[in-house]
Design a protein around this motif. Structure first.
Motif, mmCIF file in Angstrom:
data_model
loop_
_atom_site.group_PDB
_atom_site.id
_atom_site.type_symbol
_atom_site.label_atom_id
_atom_site.label_comp_id
_atom_site.label_asym_id
_atom_site.label_seq_id
_atom_site.Cartn_x
_atom_site.Cartn_y
_atom_site.Cartn_z
ATOM 1 N N ASP A 29 -11.786 23.415 -9.388
ATOM 2 C CA ASP A 29 -11.624 21.999 -9.044
ATOM 3 C C ASP A 29 -10.157 21.613 -8.981
ATOM 4 O OD1 ASP A 29 -14.294 21.571 -8.792
ATOM 5 O OD2 ASP A 29 -14.556 20.674 -10.764
ATOM 6 N N VAL A 30 -9.375 22.083 -9.939
ATOM 7 C CA VAL A 30 -7.965 21.708 -10.009
ATOM 8 C C VAL A 30 -7.141 22.817 -9.369
ATOM 9 C CG1 VAL A 30 -6.071 21.055 -11.523
ATOM 10 C CG2 VAL A 30 -8.403 20.439 -12.130
ATOM 11 N N LEU A 31 -6.510 22.481 -8.254
ATOM 12 C CA LEU A 31 -5.698 23.442 -7.530
ATOM 13 C C LEU A 31 -4.231 23.258 -7.905
ATOM 14 C CD1 LEU A 31 -7.433 22.894 -4.098
ATOM 15 C CD2 LEU A 31 -7.887 24.699 -5.740
ATOM 16 N N ASP A 32 -3.502 24.359 -8.002
ATOM 17 C CA ASP A 32 -2.092 24.301 -8.372
ATOM 18 C C ASP A 32 -1.271 23.917 -7.152
ATOM 19 O OD1 ASP A 32 0.292 24.483 -9.688
ATOM 20 O OD2 ASP A 32 0.324 26.665 -9.765
ATOM 21 N N ASP A 33 -0.681 22.731 -7.183
ATOM 22 C CA ASP A 33 0.138 22.256 -6.064
ATOM 23 C C ASP A 33 1.616 22.231 -6.406
ATOM 24 O OD1 ASP A 33 0.128 20.167 -7.834
ATOM 25 O OD2 ASP A 33 -0.687 18.696 -6.435
ATOM 26 N N GLY A 34 1.981 22.747 -7.585
ATOM 27 C CA GLY A 34 3.383 22.824 -7.963
ATOM 28 C C GLY A 34 3.861 21.691 -8.855
ATOM 29 N N TYR A 35 3.085 20.631 -8.995
ATOM 30 C CA TYR A 35 3.459 19.505 -9.853
ATOM 31 C C TYR A 35 2.622 19.529 -11.119
ATOM 32 C CZ TYR A 35 5.943 17.668 -5.825
ATOM 33 O OH TYR A 35 6.815 17.512 -4.777
ATOM 34 N N ARG A 36 3.094 18.817 -12.125
ATOM 35 C CA ARG A 36 2.359 18.724 -13.387
ATOM 36 C C ARG A 36 1.574 17.416 -13.396
ATOM 37 N NH1 ARG A 36 4.340 22.739 -16.639
ATOM 38 N NH2 ARG A 36 6.474 23.377 -16.250
ATOM 39 N N TRP A 37 0.302 17.499 -13.804
ATOM 40 C CA TRP A 37 -0.589 16.342 -13.762
ATOM 41 C C TRP A 37 -1.213 16.101 -15.116
ATOM 42 C CZ3 TRP A 37 -0.414 13.672 -9.337
ATOM 43 C CH2 TRP A 37 0.037 14.335 -8.189
ATOM 44 N N ARG A 38 -1.477 14.832 -15.419
ATOM 45 C CA ARG A 38 -2.184 14.431 -16.634
ATOM 46 C C ARG A 38 -3.461 13.729 -16.212
ATOM 47 N NH1 ARG A 38 -2.497 9.610 -19.326
ATOM 48 N NH2 ARG A 38 -0.893 8.715 -18.007
ATOM 49 N N GLU A 76 8.469 20.704 -9.935
ATOM 50 C CA GLU A 76 8.900 21.346 -11.185
ATOM 51 C C GLU A 76 8.533 22.818 -11.237
ATOM 52 O OE1 GLU A 76 6.633 18.727 -13.442
ATOM 53 O OE2 GLU A 76 7.962 17.041 -13.045
ATOM 54 N N LYS A 77 7.301 23.144 -10.908
ATOM 55 C CA LYS A 77 6.864 24.535 -11.003
ATOM 56 C C LYS A 77 7.547 25.395 -9.961
ATOM 57 C CE LYS A 77 2.425 23.664 -13.128
ATOM 58 N NZ LYS A 77 0.967 23.779 -12.993
ATOM 59 N N LEU A 78 7.883 24.828 -8.821
ATOM 60 C CA LEU A 78 8.609 25.574 -7.799
ATOM 61 C C LEU A 78 9.989 25.956 -8.316
ATOM 62 C CD1 LEU A 78 8.743 26.628 -4.879
ATOM 63 C CD2 LEU A 78 9.648 24.397 -4.239
ATOM 64 N N MET A 79 10.646 25.032 -8.987
ATOM 65 C CA MET A 79 11.969 25.321 -9.541
ATOM 66 C C MET A 79 11.868 26.381 -10.639
ATOM 67 S SD MET A 79 13.872 23.652 -7.632
ATOM 68 C CE MET A 79 15.427 23.895 -8.410
ATOM 69 N N GLU A 80 10.803 26.330 -11.446
ATOM 70 C CA GLU A 80 10.604 27.350 -12.484
ATOM 71 C C GLU A 80 10.396 28.720 -11.854
ATOM 72 O OE1 GLU A 80 7.363 26.207 -14.973
ATOM 73 O OE2 GLU A 80 8.384 24.410 -15.699
ATOM 74 N N ALA A 81 9.651 28.765 -10.762
ATOM 75 C CA ALA A 81 9.385 30.036 -10.092
ATOM 76 C C ALA A 81 10.638 30.580 -9.413
ATOM 77 C CB ALA A 81 8.267 29.857 -9.069
ATOM 78 N N THR A 98 0.828 -1.191 0.000
ATOM 79 C CA THR A 98 0.000 0.000 0.000
ATOM 80 C C THR A 98 0.865 1.245 0.000
ATOM 81 O OG1 THR A 98 -0.132 -0.035 2.400
ATOM 82 C CG2 THR A 98 -1.905 -1.127 1.201
ATOM 83 N N ARG A 99 0.442 2.208 -0.779
ATOM 84 C CA ARG A 99 1.155 3.475 -0.830
ATOM 85 C C ARG A 99 0.455 4.467 0.078
ATOM 86 N NH1 ARG A 99 2.040 4.766 -7.064
ATOM 87 N NH2 ARG A 99 -0.198 4.749 -7.041
ATOM 88 N N PRO A 100 1.191 5.414 0.649
ATOM 89 C CA PRO A 100 0.548 6.377 1.548
ATOM 90 C C PRO A 100 -0.464 7.237 0.805
ATOM 91 C CG PRO A 100 2.825 6.983 1.123
ATOM 92 C CD PRO A 100 2.615 5.638 0.514
ATOM 93 N N ARG A 101 -1.575 7.558 1.480
ATOM 94 C CA ARG A 101 -2.623 8.400 0.913
ATOM 95 C C ARG A 101 -2.828 9.605 1.821
ATOM 96 N NH1 ARG A 101 -7.759 5.283 -1.187
ATOM 97 N NH2 ARG A 101 -7.424 6.504 -3.042
ATOM 98 N N PHE A 102 -2.948 10.769 1.192
ATOM 99 C CA PHE A 102 -3.174 12.010 1.910
ATOM 100 C C PHE A 102 -4.366 12.713 1.289
ATOM 101 C CE2 PHE A 102 1.373 11.126 1.743
ATOM 102 C CZ PHE A 102 1.686 11.056 3.091
ATOM 103 N N ALA A 103 -5.306 13.157 2.097
ATOM 104 C CA ALA A 103 -6.484 13.858 1.594
ATOM 105 C C ALA A 103 -6.516 15.264 2.170
ATOM 106 C CB ALA A 103 -7.744 13.099 1.967
ATOM 107 N N PHE A 104 -6.861 16.222 1.315
ATOM 108 C CA PHE A 104 -6.954 17.618 1.719
ATOM 109 C C PHE A 104 -8.314 18.158 1.312
ATOM 110 C CE2 PHE A 104 -2.484 16.797 0.908
ATOM 111 C CZ PHE A 104 -1.897 17.270 2.064
ATOM 112 N N GLN A 105 -8.946 18.893 2.209
ATOM 113 C CA GLN A 105 -10.198 19.572 1.894
ATOM 114 C C GLN A 105 -9.899 21.060 1.796
ATOM 115 O OE1 GLN A 105 -13.248 18.609 4.682
ATOM 116 N NE2 GLN A 105 -13.358 16.475 4.056
#
Length: 139
Positions: free
Chosen positions: A58-67, A120-125, A45-52
Motif C-alpha cells: 500500500d505504501v510506496l517509497d517515493d523518496g519523502y518521509r511521511w507520517r 531527503e531519501k534521495l540525498m541519503e542515497a 486550492t493546492r495542486p493535486r496529483f493522483a497516480f495509479q
C-alpha cells in the motif's frame, strides 16, 4: 427590518428565511453581503496529483518521509483510505493512499501540494556516491 439583515448576514448560511419580509433592496444587500463573506472563507486550492500503481504494498517509497495521521473506511471498498503528511517541518504536502475498488491490485496515491524542500531519501542515497566522487577527484 435592519435586525433581519444582520442575522442573515452573520448567520453564516442560515436558510435565507429572514430576507422574506425585507424589501427588494434589503434582499439584494443581504445577497451582496453573503457573497462578500463567502469569498473570505475559501482557501486557495493546492495542486493535486493522483497516480495509479500496480503493487502489493500500500505504501510506496517515493523518496519523502511521511507520517500517518488518519485512516477512514471507504464506501463500497474493503480497503481503507490512509492519510499522510510530509514530516519536513516547513512542508504542508499531504497524500492519500487507497486501493482501487474495481481492481484491488492497483494502489491510488493522491498528493496534495508541492514539496518546498529536496527529497531527503534521495540525498541519503546519493551521499555515498558523492563522497566516492570527491575521493576519486583527489587522486
Amino acid at each position: 427590518m435592519m435586525s433581519g439583515m444582520e442575522t442573515a448576514a452573520s448567520g453564516g448560511g442560515g436558510g435565507g428565511s429572514s430576507s422574506a419580509g425585507a424589501g427588494v433592496s434589503g434582499g439584494e444587500q443581504v445577497t451582496k453581503e453573503r457573497k462578500a463573506g463567502g469569498s473570505r472563507g475559501r482557501k486557495a486550492t493546492r495542486p493535486r496529483f493522483a497516480f495509479q500503481t500496480k503493487s502489493e504494498n500500500d505504501v510506496l517509497d517515493d523518496g519523502y518521509r511521511w507520517r500517518k495521521y488518519g485512516q477512514k473506511a471507504v464506501k463500497n471498498s474493503a480497503f481503507p483510505r490512509s492519510y499522510y503528511r510530509c514530516t519536513h517541518h516547513t512542508c504542508n504536502v499531504k497524500k492519500q493512499v487507497q486501493r482501487l475498488a474495481k481492481d484491488t491490485s492497483i494502489v491510488v496515491t493522491t498528493y496534495e501540494g508541492v514539496h518546498n524542500h529536496p527529497c531527503e531519501k534521495l540525498m541519503e542515497a546519493l551521499s555515498p556516491i558523492l563522497r566516492q566522487l570527491q575521493f576519486l577527484s583527489q587522486l
